[in-house]
Scaffold this active site. Sequence first.
Site, mmCIF file in Angstrom:
data_model
loop_
_atom_site.group_PDB
_atom_site.id
_atom_site.type_symbol
_atom_site.label_atom_id
_atom_site.label_comp_id
_atom_site.label_asym_id
_atom_site.label_seq_id
_atom_site.Cartn_x
_atom_site.Cartn_y
_atom_site.Cartn_z
ATOM 1 N N LYS A 81 0.023 11.153 24.411
ATOM 2 C CA LYS A 81 -0.158 10.074 23.444
ATOM 3 C C LYS A 81 -0.306 8.738 24.183
ATOM 4 O O LYS A 81 0.289 8.542 25.250
ATOM 5 C CB LYS A 81 1.067 10.041 22.522
ATOM 6 C CG LYS A 81 0.926 9.171 21.278
ATOM 7 C CD LYS A 81 2.173 9.319 20.399
ATOM 8 C CE LYS A 81 2.120 8.443 19.152
ATOM 9 N NZ LYS A 81 3.328 8.625 18.308
ATOM 10 N N SER A 156 2.417 9.436 13.399
ATOM 11 C CA SER A 156 1.482 8.680 14.187
ATOM 12 C C SER A 156 0.871 9.434 15.365
ATOM 13 O O SER A 156 -0.136 9.008 15.907
ATOM 14 C CB SER A 156 2.184 7.435 14.719
ATOM 15 O OG SER A 156 3.196 7.791 15.642
ATOM 16 N N SER A 180 6.883 11.215 13.357
ATOM 17 C CA SER A 180 5.543 11.124 13.961
ATOM 18 C C SER A 180 5.129 12.283 14.850
ATOM 19 O O SER A 180 3.990 12.336 15.292
ATOM 20 C CB SER A 180 5.424 9.831 14.769
ATOM 21 O OG SER A 180 5.247 8.735 13.915
#
Lengths: 477, 96
Positions: A81, A156, A180
Amino acid sequence: MTKTLNELTITEAARMLRAGECTVRELYDSCVHAAKEKNVVLNAYLELFAPDEVAIAEAQARIEKEGDAAPLLCGIPLAMKDNILIEGHIASAASKILSNYRATYDATITTKLKEAGALFIGRTNMDEFAMGSSTENSAFGPVRNPIDPTRVPGGSSGGSAAASAGHLCLGSFGTDTGGSIRQPAAHCGLVGLKPTYGAISRRGLIALGSSLDQAGPLAKSVRDAKVLFDAVRGHDPLDATTITDTTYPRKETLKSFRIGVPYHLLEKGLDPDVKDNFERTLKELEAEGHTLVEVSLPTSPYALAAYYVVQPAEASTNLARFDGIRYGTSKEGKDLLAGYLASRTEGFGPETKRRILLGTFVLSSGYIDAYYRKANAARQLLREEYDRAFEKVDVIASPTTPSPAFKFGEKSDPVSMYLEDIFTVSADLTGMPALSVPMGNVERDGISLPTGIHFTAPLGADDLLFTIGARVTKETL
Amino acid sequence: MVSVEDVRKLAALARIEFTDAELEKFAEQFEGILAYVSQLEDLKVSAKGEVVSPVRNVFREDGEPREKGTYTKKIVEQFPKKEGNALKVPQIISYD
């Protein structure tokens, strides 16, 4: 039907590498090939890195030399990420304000993965600064769900989820502040773990809510999630909030689980077919000899409200450091203040601004007691309730989300988006570990979409989650 | 109730600028969010207060300095404006 190399699980690929049935290079190229082909639509990767030839060659040599003694992740292509630092690479947290920021050091988890011989294909798209549940808040365009590109992958960590689910890598890391990792895992048919707070070092993660943030894996199987977690867990002298093996009481591995179910939270707001999947999965577990126990968590209905006080408060504090002076997007003004204003106004997107304002509000002198302190008290109450529940059960189960993946723009009102995290925020508020595992599909507009079952365990008992998760996916660990 | 003026004040504190139209939109969304968050008012809590966690953030004792210059080049490369290895910032004290 034979799987292509990029479709393998980490465990399968590790076996093939050791058997000489494929090379590290072939495995890597297979993922990059898929990524180049599919990323045009999915937008899972913000950047595909140039292959690190030295690392690829070293991984191959290590497997040939050490065989089964080599770490399982040796030569395995992973995705990270965009809020996890990899030295020399941009880490932007999908924000314009960090679009040119190049990491000056490795996050501790990056260091550990490199030491294990893992390879990084690229950095994945996300909601800006990890604020959101759909990746629609990325400054660089939304991610599409590989199962149905008209739908969001969740967020997310939506880019990491889409990269793993679309086989653009073998596994990936995300971060979880309110759900997330687990919510996108549920929406993309993956296994997602939010470890115990402190189980994994936060050093080198771009902070959102410091008392909530944890990194964790998104994987194609429970076993893979465990392999990824085991590679990065552990105390870090550079993160004072990391735990050791003795911080929390040890829990023995179990053959049969007492599964707590908070039925009072499932009475409304849940899609009927998601509820059916949940109940069917519980029945199957019961048939295997596990026991279902009703538990009561009366503070749970307040968890999301408490979360949307604590998290923006911490976010507004953490994001105060982005001023355009030392790194990142920098806009000039006639004086110092004008420069701050211009850099921040241009650099942050709408949801980030909304949360900064909300955080500023709940921390302001007239409101800090009514909101921030009250929310912290609720958090304490919630943890006590979970502790009490864990006196009579080993794990607590719920669906991961009330519904399957939704369409773009469907949740344009902030509160409806926040409600996506209704089942996941409690684990972040209490610090307890939680795992989402696929529990069967539901049909929407003729397309079969995955749903997830969510297990929470006591602090430090992350390993119990793999055991129960593997019962659901019928894996042997 | 959160007025446009309240949001303007918060924005100034947070060092972000908004147009009038944006301020109105934010004020409206704020209403919705605060209405949701205000459920907390109904929750009865004892006066025990703060979360006591076995892990907390502490600064370590000073010591074990790195070799000078280990990170200098990489950090200087990130500076938006510089002179040599020094970060160049706007004038802070004004004389008018």
